[in-house]
Scaffold this motif. Sequence first.
Motif, PDB file in Angstrom:
ATOM      1  N   THR A  65      31.482  30.709  32.848  1.00  0.00           N
ATOM      2  CA  THR A  65      31.965  31.948  33.434  1.00  0.00           C
ATOM      3  C   THR A  65      32.283  31.749  34.910  1.00  0.00           C
ATOM      4  O   THR A  65      33.342  32.162  35.396  1.00  0.00           O
ATOM      5  CB  THR A  65      30.921  33.069  33.265  1.00  0.00           C
ATOM      6  OG1 THR A  65      30.687  33.272  31.873  1.00  0.00           O
ATOM      7  CG2 THR A  65      31.385  34.351  33.918  1.00  0.00           C
ATOM      8  N   PHE A  66      31.375  31.087  35.641  1.00  0.00           N
ATOM      9  CA  PHE A  66      31.627  30.824  37.058  1.00  0.00           C
ATOM     10  C   PHE A  66      32.815  29.887  37.238  1.00  0.00           C
ATOM     11  O   PHE A  66      33.602  30.051  38.180  1.00  0.00           O
ATOM     12  CB  PHE A  66      30.383  30.266  37.737  1.00  0.00           C
ATOM     13  CG  PHE A  66      29.340  31.311  38.006  1.00  0.00           C
ATOM     14  CD1 PHE A  66      29.600  32.374  38.849  1.00  0.00           C
ATOM     15  CD2 PHE A  66      28.102  31.227  37.406  1.00  0.00           C
ATOM     16  CE1 PHE A  66      28.649  33.343  39.094  1.00  0.00           C
ATOM     17  CE2 PHE A  66      27.135  32.187  37.644  1.00  0.00           C
ATOM     18  CZ  PHE A  66      27.411  33.249  38.489  1.00  0.00           C
ATOM     19  N   ALA A  67      32.962  28.909  36.368  1.00  0.00           N
ATOM     20  CA  ALA A  67      34.102  27.986  36.472  1.00  0.00           C
ATOM     21  C   ALA A  67      35.414  28.729  36.243  1.00  0.00           C
ATOM     22  O   ALA A  67      36.410  28.477  36.933  1.00  0.00           O
ATOM     23  CB  ALA A  67      33.943  26.851  35.471  1.00  0.00           C
ATOM     24  N   THR A  68      35.430  29.644  35.294  1.00  0.00           N
ATOM     25  CA  THR A  68      36.637  30.417  35.032  1.00  0.00           C
ATOM     26  C   THR A  68      36.950  31.358  36.187  1.00  0.00           C
ATOM     27  O   THR A  68      38.110  31.503  36.585  1.00  0.00           O
ATOM     28  CB  THR A  68      36.482  31.207  33.723  1.00  0.00           C
ATOM     29  OG1 THR A  68      36.204  30.284  32.673  1.00  0.00           O
ATOM     30  CG2 THR A  68      37.724  31.990  33.399  1.00  0.00           C
ATOM     31  N   LEU A  69      35.927  31.988  36.731  1.00  0.00           N
ATOM     32  CA  LEU A  69      36.143  32.863  37.885  1.00  0.00           C
ATOM     33  C   LEU A  69      36.697  32.083  39.075  1.00  0.00           C
ATOM     34  O   LEU A  69      37.559  32.591  39.804  1.00  0.00           O
ATOM     35  CB  LEU A  69      34.841  33.555  38.275  1.00  0.00           C
ATOM     36  CG  LEU A  69      34.376  34.672  37.351  1.00  0.00           C
ATOM     37  CD1 LEU A  69      33.018  35.191  37.796  1.00  0.00           C
ATOM     38  CD2 LEU A  69      35.392  35.785  37.318  1.00  0.00           C
ATOM     39  N   ALA A  70      36.226  30.855  39.268  1.00  0.00           N
ATOM     40  CA  ALA A  70      36.747  30.031  40.360  1.00  0.00           C
ATOM     41  C   ALA A  70      38.228  29.744  40.152  1.00  0.00           C
ATOM     42  O   ALA A  70      39.011  29.752  41.111  1.00  0.00           O
ATOM     43  CB  ALA A  70      35.960  28.731  40.456  1.00  0.00           C
ATOM     44  N   GLY A  71      38.641  29.507  38.913  1.00  0.00           N
ATOM     45  CA  GLY A  71      40.046  29.271  38.635  1.00  0.00           C
ATOM     46  C   GLY A  71      40.904  30.494  38.893  1.00  0.00           C
ATOM     47  O   GLY A  71      42.009  30.401  39.423  1.00  0.00           O
ATOM     48  N   VAL A  72      40.413  31.654  38.542  1.00  0.00           N
ATOM     49  CA  VAL A  72      41.166  32.897  38.761  1.00  0.00           C
ATOM     50  C   VAL A  72      41.238  33.224  40.252  1.00  0.00           C
ATOM     51  O   VAL A  72      42.308  33.509  40.794  1.00  0.00           O
ATOM     52  CB  VAL A  72      40.523  34.060  37.976  1.00  0.00           C
ATOM     53  CG1 VAL A  72      41.146  35.384  38.362  1.00  0.00           C
ATOM     54  CG2 VAL A  72      40.648  33.815  36.487  1.00  0.00           C
ATOM     55  N   ILE A  73      40.106  33.168  40.933  1.00  0.00           N
ATOM     56  CA  ILE A  73      40.074  33.476  42.358  1.00  0.00           C
ATOM     57  C   ILE A  73      40.883  32.449  43.148  1.00  0.00           C
ATOM     58  O   ILE A  73      41.568  32.794  44.117  1.00  0.00           O
ATOM     59  CB  ILE A  73      38.616  33.551  42.861  1.00  0.00           C
ATOM     60  CG1 ILE A  73      37.930  34.759  42.223  1.00  0.00           C
ATOM     61  CG2 ILE A  73      38.548  33.634  44.379  1.00  0.00           C
ATOM     62  CD1 ILE A  73      36.443  34.802  42.424  1.00  0.00           C
ATOM     63  N   GLY A  74      40.839  31.181  42.740  1.00  0.00           N
ATOM     64  CA  GLY A  74      41.611  30.146  43.423  1.00  0.00           C
ATOM     65  C   GLY A  74      43.105  30.398  43.342  1.00  0.00           C
ATOM     66  O   GLY A  74      43.825  30.204  44.329  1.00  0.00           O
ATOM     67  N   ASN A  75      43.588  30.839  42.191  1.00  0.00           N
ATOM     68  CA  ASN A  75      45.011  31.148  42.059  1.00  0.00           C
ATOM     69  C   ASN A  75      45.421  32.316  42.943  1.00  0.00           C
ATOM     70  O   ASN A  75      46.486  32.297  43.568  1.00  0.00           O
ATOM     71  CB  ASN A  75      45.361  31.447  40.604  1.00  0.00           C
ATOM     72  CG  ASN A  75      45.392  30.203  39.768  1.00  0.00           C
ATOM     73  OD1 ASN A  75      45.705  29.132  40.256  1.00  0.00           O
ATOM     74  ND2 ASN A  75      45.060  30.339  38.506  1.00  0.00           N
TER      75      ASN A  75
END
Length: 105
Positions: free
Chosen positions: A54-64
């Motif tokens: 979940t944290f890894a996915t959030l990092a991908g979304v926030i990074g974009n």
Amino acid sequence: DPTLLKPDQITPFRMTILFCMALTCHGCHSAGNMVNILDVAPNYAGETHGISNTFATLAGVIGNVYVGYVLPVFGWPTVFLSAVVIYFGSLSFFLFWSQDVDLTK
């Protein structure tokens, strides 16, 4: 070869080699990630894996979203500098903020 990624030097053979190298590195990362979760919480590996993904996915979304905002305003150097700061921050976290836990109890 420093010319490996120049646009006029890219060939299908070189891209195949780079793709194979990337998949090899990804496979090594995935194997280490799964073993680490089992080492940290063997009884709760499923829950721990779900939370970490979940944290890894959030990092991908926030990074974009972050790159979409920063790129037009500040340009690529700021984007890459942000990545360097995050990577060195993570490295310092893993090197200096660890603790030894006695798992024999």
